[in-house]
Design a protein around this motif. Structure first.
Motif, PDB file in Angstrom:
ATOM      1  N   ASP A 173       0.827  -1.207   0.000  1.00 12.98           N
ATOM      2  CA  ASP A 173       0.000   0.000   0.000  1.00 12.98           C
ATOM      3  C   ASP A 173       0.863   1.259   0.000  1.00 12.98           C
ATOM      4  N   SER A 221       2.909   8.118  -8.910  1.00 13.58           N
ATOM      5  CA  SER A 221       2.074   9.121  -9.562  1.00 13.58           C
ATOM      6  C   SER A 221       2.553   9.286 -11.001  1.00 13.58           C
ATOM      7  N   VAL A 277      -2.365   6.792 -13.992  1.00 14.46           N
ATOM      8  CA  VAL A 277      -2.745   6.093 -12.757  1.00 14.46           C
ATOM      9  C   VAL A 277      -4.259   6.111 -12.705  1.00 14.46           C
ATOM     10  N   GLU A 278      -4.835   4.926 -12.544  1.00 12.96           N
ATOM     11  CA  GLU A 278      -6.293   4.807 -12.527  1.00 12.96           C
ATOM     12  C   GLU A 278      -6.700   3.962 -11.328  1.00 12.96           C
ATOM     13  N   GLN A 279      -7.699   4.427 -10.588  1.00 12.90           N
ATOM     14  CA  GLN A 279      -8.182   3.673  -9.436  1.00 12.90           C
ATOM     15  C   GLN A 279      -9.205   2.658  -9.907  1.00 12.90           C
ATOM     16  N   LYS A 280      -8.933   1.372  -9.649  1.00 10.29           N
ATOM     17  CA  LYS A 280      -9.847   0.284 -10.002  1.00 10.29           C
ATOM     18  C   LYS A 280     -10.215  -0.451  -8.717  1.00 10.29           C
ATOM     19  N   ARG A 281     -11.470  -0.425  -8.386  1.00  8.36           N
ATOM     20  CA  ARG A 281     -11.951  -1.047  -7.144  1.00  8.36           C
ATOM     21  C   ARG A 281     -11.131  -0.567  -5.973  1.00  8.36           C
ATOM     22  N   THR A 282     -10.295  -1.437  -5.422  1.00  9.90           N
ATOM     23  CA  THR A 282      -9.544  -1.064  -4.215  1.00  9.90           C
ATOM     24  C   THR A 282      -8.063  -0.847  -4.471  1.00  9.90           C
ATOM     25  N   ARG A 283      -7.630  -0.816  -5.747  1.00  9.58           N
ATOM     26  CA  ARG A 283      -6.204  -0.640  -6.001  1.00  9.58           C
ATOM     27  C   ARG A 283      -5.959   0.225  -7.227  1.00  9.58           C
ATOM     28  N   ALA A 284      -4.783   0.822  -7.247  1.00 10.29           N
ATOM     29  CA  ALA A 284      -4.394   1.676  -8.364  1.00 10.29           C
ATOM     30  C   ALA A 284      -3.731   0.822  -9.444  1.00 10.29           C
TER      31      ALA A 284
END
Length: 122
Positions: free
Chosen positions: A36, A43, A68-75
């Protein structure tokens, strides 16, 4: 003997199954925390090296984070590989001749180690 050496000796020679279960759970939790932290440091524009990724042939590749793209709970990131890493990939995956920098997509940010910026002319 250091604390680390004492802990390893205890685990190796004296730990019960219950002790090992607790050590395993703690190690698993610490591993997730470190992942995490690595993901949070990534970035756009960051120079990174891939590590602890499957498939293993991607380990060690370097490049610049483009998105960088946030997908569900992870980048998830896209990395524009440097020329050396692109050349290495040419032997593994299809990369067209003449392409000097290959865009690698769908990479979890947690497997990206941020590289220290190179010293350049000021």
């Amino acid at each position: 003997m250091s604390t680390r050496e004492q802990a390893l000796e205890f685990i190796t020679l004296h730990a019960t199954q219950s002790d090992l279960d607790r050590v395993y759970a703690a190690a698993k939790q610490r591993t997730q925390t470190l992942r995490d932290l690595r993901a949070a440091a990534v970035s756009e524009g960051t120079e990174v090296r891939l590590s602890k990724i499957k498939p293993k042939y991607l380990n060690g590749l370097t490049g610049t984070v483009k998105t960088v793209e946030q997908k569900r709970t992870r980048a998830i990131v896209s990395i524009l590989l440097d020329e050396e890493s692109t050349e290495n990939m040419r032997h593994i995956l299809y990369v067209e001749r003449g392409v000097k920098r290959h865009l690698l997509t769908g990479v979890p940010a947690s497997v990206c180690e941020v590289l220290a910026p190179k010293d350049g002319p000021d």
